[in-house]
Structures are given as C-alpha cells and as structure tokens.
Design an enzyme around this catalytic site. Structure first.
Site, PDB file in Angstrom:
ATOM      1  N   GLU A 372       0.822  -1.211   0.000  1.00  0.00           N
ATOM      2  CA  GLU A 372       0.000   0.000   0.000  1.00  0.00           C
ATOM      3  C   GLU A 372       0.863   1.272   0.000  1.00  0.00           C
ATOM      4  O   GLU A 372       0.507   2.257  -0.618  1.00  0.00           O
ATOM      5  CB  GLU A 372      -0.924  -0.048   1.226  1.00  0.00           C
ATOM      6  CG  GLU A 372      -1.803   1.152   1.467  1.00  0.00           C
ATOM      7  CD  GLU A 372      -3.011   1.235   0.552  1.00  0.00           C
ATOM      8  OE1 GLU A 372      -3.203   0.354  -0.309  1.00  0.00           O
ATOM      9  OE2 GLU A 372      -3.771   2.210   0.678  1.00  0.00           O
ATOM     10  N   THR A 502     -11.844   7.928 -12.667  1.00  0.00           N
ATOM     11  CA  THR A 502     -10.968   7.432 -11.612  1.00  0.00           C
ATOM     12  C   THR A 502     -11.479   6.111 -11.035  1.00  0.00           C
ATOM     13  O   THR A 502     -10.727   5.370 -10.422  1.00  0.00           O
ATOM     14  CB  THR A 502     -10.789   8.497 -10.507  1.00  0.00           C
ATOM     15  OG1 THR A 502      -9.661   8.132  -9.712  1.00  0.00           O
ATOM     16  CG2 THR A 502     -12.022   8.621  -9.634  1.00  0.00           C
TER      17      THR A 502
END
Ligand SMILES: *[C@@H]1O[C@H](CO)[C@@H](O)[C@H](O)[C@H]1NC(C)=O
Ligand SMILES: *[C@@H]1O[C@H](CO)[C@@H](O)[C@H](O)[C@H]1NC(C)=O
Ligand SMILES: *[C@@H]1O[C@H](CO)[C@@H](O)[C@H](O)[C@H]1NC(C)=O
Ligand SMILES: *[C@@H]1O[C@H](CO)[C@@H](O)[C@H](O)[C@H]1NC(C)=O
Ligand SMILES: *[C@@H]1O[C@H](CO)[C@@H](O)[C@H](O)[C@H]1NC(C)=O
Length: 571
Positions: A372, A502
């Site tokens: 991440e 997005t």
C-alpha cells in the site's frame, strides 16, 4: 463554455473514427490468440466473483469474502452491482448486465439504507459514474440509468451550499464554489467542514456527462465552479495545490502536496477532462502541464538503491516525506496519457520510468503483489537528515534488496499499478506490460481468492498472507476491468474514443479532435537523452536549493518517526 454535443450525434461521430485519428493508443496493437485466451480467463474470474456476490450479498454494497456474508459501506445501495455494470458491458456480458436492470430501477437513491452521511466523492465516482458509463456503453438505450444518476445528482448538488457569500463579494449567498465532503440526505444539508482536493476536483467528468444526458447544465456548472475555485487558490509551485480547503472561504488549509490519498484524482481529471472536451478550454491542460513540470522539479527523486523513480509528499513548510503509494501509482499511466496529448517526450519518458518503478513493487514482493505504501532514500539530496532504515534491520535489508522499504504492507484490491500497466501497454505497445499484468492477475488469483469472491490481504510480504473480510466494489469496477482490457481487442475502450474515470468507468470523448498543435509523430524511445532528475543545484530536501535540512528520522525497531525538524525554521 460551448454546449456539449447532443449525445446521439456524438455516438455516431465516434463510430466512424478515421483510421488515422490516433493520438493516444499505439497504432500497432493487436490481440493475439494467446491474449484472447487470457482475456477469457479474466472474464471467467469476474463472472465467478460476481456470482459469489450474488449468492451471499445481493443488493448489499459488498460481499464479505471470508464469512460469506455482506457489508454495507456505501450507504447500502448495492455498490458492487452499480460499480460492476460497465465492466460487464466491456466484457460483452450483456445478459448479465441486463439482468441487473430491474434491481437498478428499484434503488431509492434519496434514502440511504444505512445510518449516517453520504460521501460526495465516493457516490459520484462509484454510483453516478457507474450508471452513466453503463448508459453510454450500452448504446444510450436504458434511460433508467440516467434517471437514477439524476436522482443522485440533485441530492449531491446540495453539497455546494452553506456558503458565506453575501452577493457583494462576488459569491452567491448560501452557495459554495467547492462541495463539502459529506451530505446528509435526510436534511439535504452538507456537513460543514473542510474538503479534500480530490473531493473538490473529482466530479467534472461525471457531471459533464450527467448534464449532457439530462440536458440540465447545473451539474456541469457546479463542477466547473469547483475546479475554477481550486485553480484560483494558492499554488505552492505552479500547478501544485494543497490537500485541504475551506469551502466557505475557498482558502487552502493544508499545504501538503501529494499525489496520494485526498489529492490524486484532481490532477488525474485535469488532463482527462481536457481529453474529453478536445481541449476546448486550455486552462485544464495547462494546469496539468504546470503541475507535472513542478512535480518533476520539486517532488521527483530516484532511490539511492536501484535508481527507481518516485515522487515525494511535499510541504512548502516542512519539506519532503520520501514515500510513494499504491494509490499514487495511477500517476505514470496518467502522465503517459497526457504526454501523448501534449506530445511531450520528457513527460512520456518520466511516466514510463515511474510505471517501471510501480511495476517493480509488484515484481519485488514475495507474493507478486505490491504494498500500500513504501519509503525510499532519495539520491542527490545533500541533507544528512533524510530518513534511512537502520543498516542490518529487516527494513534496511529490504531497502538494499529492493530500493524501497514497506511502510504499509496491505493490499486492498486496489487497481492503480495494473491501471498504469494497462496504459503503458496501450500507449507503448510493448508486450512486456501484458506479461506483467498477467503475473499480477495470477498473483491476485493465488493469494486473494476467498471462500466468496476475492479478499484484501493483511500483508503482501508473506506467501501465506492473512485475508481480511472485505472486498471493495472497485475490485469489480477497476482491477478486473484493467486486467481484461490489457488482453482484450485493443479497440475495446480505445483510448482515442474514451476517457476512463478514476473509478475506471469509461465515458465517451466528445470529439476526436484535440486542439493542441498538429498530430505528433509517434514518440520514439531510444537514444533520447536522459534528463537529469535533480535540479542543477543540490537540494536540501526542502523543495528548493540552499537551506539546511528537512526532517529528522528515528529508526526504532524498524519504525519510522517522521519529520521533527521544520524547513522553515532554518530559513
Ligand atoms: C437542474 O438541476 C438543478 C440541481 O439539482 C436543479 O436545481 C434545477 O431545478 C434543475 N433544472 C431543471 C430545469 O430541471
Ligand atoms: C460581504 O462579504 C465581504 C467579504 O467577507 C465583506 O468584505 C463585505 O463587507 C460584506 N458585505 C456586506 C454587505 O455584508
Ligand atoms: C513557501 O515558503 C516560503 C518560505 O517559508 C514562504 O516565503 C512562501 O510564502 C511560501 N509559499 C507559499 C505559497 O505559501
Ligand atoms: C503522504 O501523503 C498522503 C496523502 O496526504 C498521506 O496519506 C500519507 O500518509 C503521507 N505520508 C507521509 C509520510 O506523510
Ligand atoms: C515537456 O515537459 C517538460 C516537463 O514539464 C518541459 O520542461 C518541457 O518544456 C516540455 N516540452 C515541450 C516541447 O513542451
């Protein structure tokens, strides 16, 4: 602002895209039989996952993959269904898509099914974007998709209220230029507070499409107002904006500049909106170019190990945090897209380098899936206060081997690294990107497959990773779609006909023209001179030459304690 083209005319025009009207996609792409097999395999995996969702969680937002139950984190309107629609159509699963329409018609978007407020950002990108993309991709036949998006549009439009204007200050009384972060659908009032750059600046693709299909210009006008207000605020370098704003004053309240959470998709939409409109209003492209240029000058670094190219988080006050994230790995794909539109080979080259670096976080991980967030040590920064991992510690070894060390090891089924690999494939035509995407797909199947559908991982650093009982709808909207599109016929969601939101919902471009100079020669990579990354004068890590230092690091048992010292204190 010119009026958008009427939709039927637009679809007709785009059907007959002349063979030479290429700008973005590489002209020599074709789908081999081998890739066709892969695309079929991705499609099968998607269908199986969706059927698990249907079995255990139908009508709820997400399937809970480990317990085979469900969760509702998006107001309980069936986020996975709405977010999956455009993927179904892209994959040619028309029957599956049509089977969801009665459910879509039954959603009451005026009333959340769970207590609490509604996220303006998530609702626009997942629900409004999902509905409108499905409407366009399915041939503008299913009016219910627009009608439902419009219901949400009217509720969300109320997030642009509670302003402090009095009319004589150039602001409409009671109206804001930027939306607030949260809406209360019961009282129809927003929760007054600050708003992130991404929330303020991630609605113009969806709202332009909504205005076009409803013939109500208000939605686009609100989005334009928000973009205009952001672009009118403080620029810490040309085209670089702070992370948080007060919608009552339009003033920035955080000077942190980043391409990660809270900020990312504002920059993403500048170029995609220019693309959608054929650069009808040059300010969007110009602002994007300014930001890219400033980011290259101020925030782009190579790691001392491996020379991987990444960006930093940067504050004009406190200097840099040398870290990059999975979310921010949308950026190389976005730079490649913009490089093609603005025919800029420097941006193209840097975009490819960062795409390589993001891909490397996957290749270097024991699971084949990247983390991440991670840290790196920047080359060419003279300050001795730059964070380093302890030599000999686990993180120190990781840095020596990989050129980054992990800050947050989770994988939450995010798409951005694969998304940029998809752009790299469609734009460069280099089949290495298809192989990388295939490796990522295999890794996700191997490690994330759960009792129901797919699950997030607690850590990508273990080959027996614990799974979390969560499965975001963007797995269906984004990750599976980008897997598929990398192997599909390259004419499916051709990047010269569509822009992709997005949340990975494709929307039709309004014109095939792009008003920015003549069609460029294809960018040829090769002996192009590598531009120096660091400015000519050594930097101090404060985003400018001179000065002393940025922050202090303490490494305690592999933990990173950032920035105690402030740049400005030394200037
Ligand atoms: C257009 O949408 C706005 C925002 O919800 C609404 O206030 C207005 O009444 C709508 N206009 C028409 C003509 O429907
Ligand atoms: C309106 O607001 C502006 C800015 O806050 C202020 O300077 C001005 O005095 C206000 N005018 C009235 C009539 O209240
Ligand atoms: C950036 O920091 C410098 C030095 O502290 C300061 O003079 C300048 O005003 C700041 N710029 C912005 C846009 O805040
Ligand atoms: C970098 O910025 C992002 C977005 O604001 C934030 O989530 C992340 O924690 C930041 N990292 C550091 C080390 O400040
Ligand atoms: C391309 O972009 C770079 C980085 O922003 C900039 O320095 C350069 O001037 C641009 N080149 C052209 C031809 O616009």
């Amino acid at each position: 602002m010119r009026l958008p083209l009427p939709f039927p005319l637009l679809s007709l025009l785009l059907l007959f895209l002349p063979a030479n009207a290429r700008r973005v996609q590489h002209p020599n792409l074709r789908q081999t039989a081998h890739m066709k097999t892969r695309a079929e395999e991705v499609k099968r995996a998607f269908v199986e996952a969706f059927e698990d969702y249907r079995t255990f969680a139908w009508g709820h937002d997400e399937v809970a993959p480990m317990t085979q139950r469900y969760s509702d984190t998006r107001n309980g309107w069936g986020a996975t269904i709405v977010d999956s629609l455009s993927t179904m159509i892209v994959m040619g699963l028309d029957d599956l898509f049509e089977s969801t329409l009665p459910f879509i018609a039954s959603i009451d978007f005026t009333r959340p099914k769970t207590p609490g407020t509604v996220s303006v950002f998530e609702t626009i990108i997942r629900y409004v974007g999902g509905l409108l993309s499905a409407y366009e991709l399915s041939g503008a036949k299913h009016q219910v998709l627009v009608d439902q998006a419009e219901v949400l549009g009217h509720k969300l439009a109320l997030a642009w209220t509670e302003g402090r204007g009095n009319g004589s200050d150039g602001k409409e009384p009671g109206r804001t230029n930027m939306p607030y972060t949260w809406m209360d659908f019961e009282t129809d009032k927003p929760a007054v507070g600050v708003v992130g750059l991404a929330t303020a600046g991630t609605n113009i693709l969806e709202f332009r499409s909504l205005s076009r299909h409803t013939s109500n210009r208000t939605f686009l006008a609100l989005a334009e107002r928000a973009m205009g207000a952001v672009m009118g605020t403080t620029q810490f370098r040309p085209g670089l904006y702070g992370e948080m704003y007060n919608p009552q004053t339009d003033l920035v309240v955080s000077d942190k500049v980043s391409f990660g959470p809270n900020s990312d998709s504002f920059y993403e939409y500048l170029i995609k909106y220019a693309h959608m409109t054929g650069n009808a209003e040059p300010v969007y492209l110009q602002t994007w170019l300014d930001g890219v240029n400033s980011a290259m000058e101020t925030m782009m670094f190579k790691s001392t190990v491996g020379a991987w190219t990444w960006l930093s988080n940067w504050s004009n006050r406190t200097g840099h945090d040398y870290m990059f994230s999975h979310l921010a790995c949308y950026l190389p794909g976005n730079w490649l897209l913009g490089a093609r539109l603005a025919h800029n080979s420097t941006i193209y080259a840097r975009g490819l380098e960062i795409a390589e670096s993001c891909a490397h976080t996957y290749a270097a991980s024991p699971t084949g899936i990247g983390p991440e967030a991670w840290h790196y040590v920047p080359a060419g920064v003279t300050s001795n206060l730059v964070p380093h991992p302890y030599a000999g510690s686990k993180m120190g070894e990781m840095y020596d081997q990989r050129g980054f060390w992990v800050q947050d090891a989770r994988f939450v089924l995010r798409p951005e690294v694969v998304e940029s690999m998809f752009y790299a494939w469609r734009i460069t035509g280099d089949p290495v990107w298809q192989e990388r995407v295939w490796d990522a797909f295999q890794a996700v199947k191997k490690y994330c497959k759960a009792p129901a559908a797919y699950a997030s991982l607690v850590t990508v650093e273990s080959t027996e990773p614990a799974k979390k009982d969560e499965s975001e709808s963007f797995f269906y909207a984004e990750l599976m779609k980008y897997f598929y599109l990398t192997f599909s016929d390259p004419d499916v969601i051709n990047l010269d006909r569509y822009t992709i939101t997005t949340e990975a919902h494709p929307l039709l471009l309004e014109t095939q023209d792009f008003d920015y100079g003549p069609e460029p020669e294809w960018v040829v990579m090769g002996n192009e001179e590598q531009q120096p990354l660091a400015p000519a004068t050594p930097t101090d890590g404060c985003g400018g030459p001179g000065g002393t230092g940025m922050g202090q690091l303490m490494m305690l048992m592999d933990f990173y304690v950032p920035a105690l010292e402030r740049c400005s204190a030394h200037q």
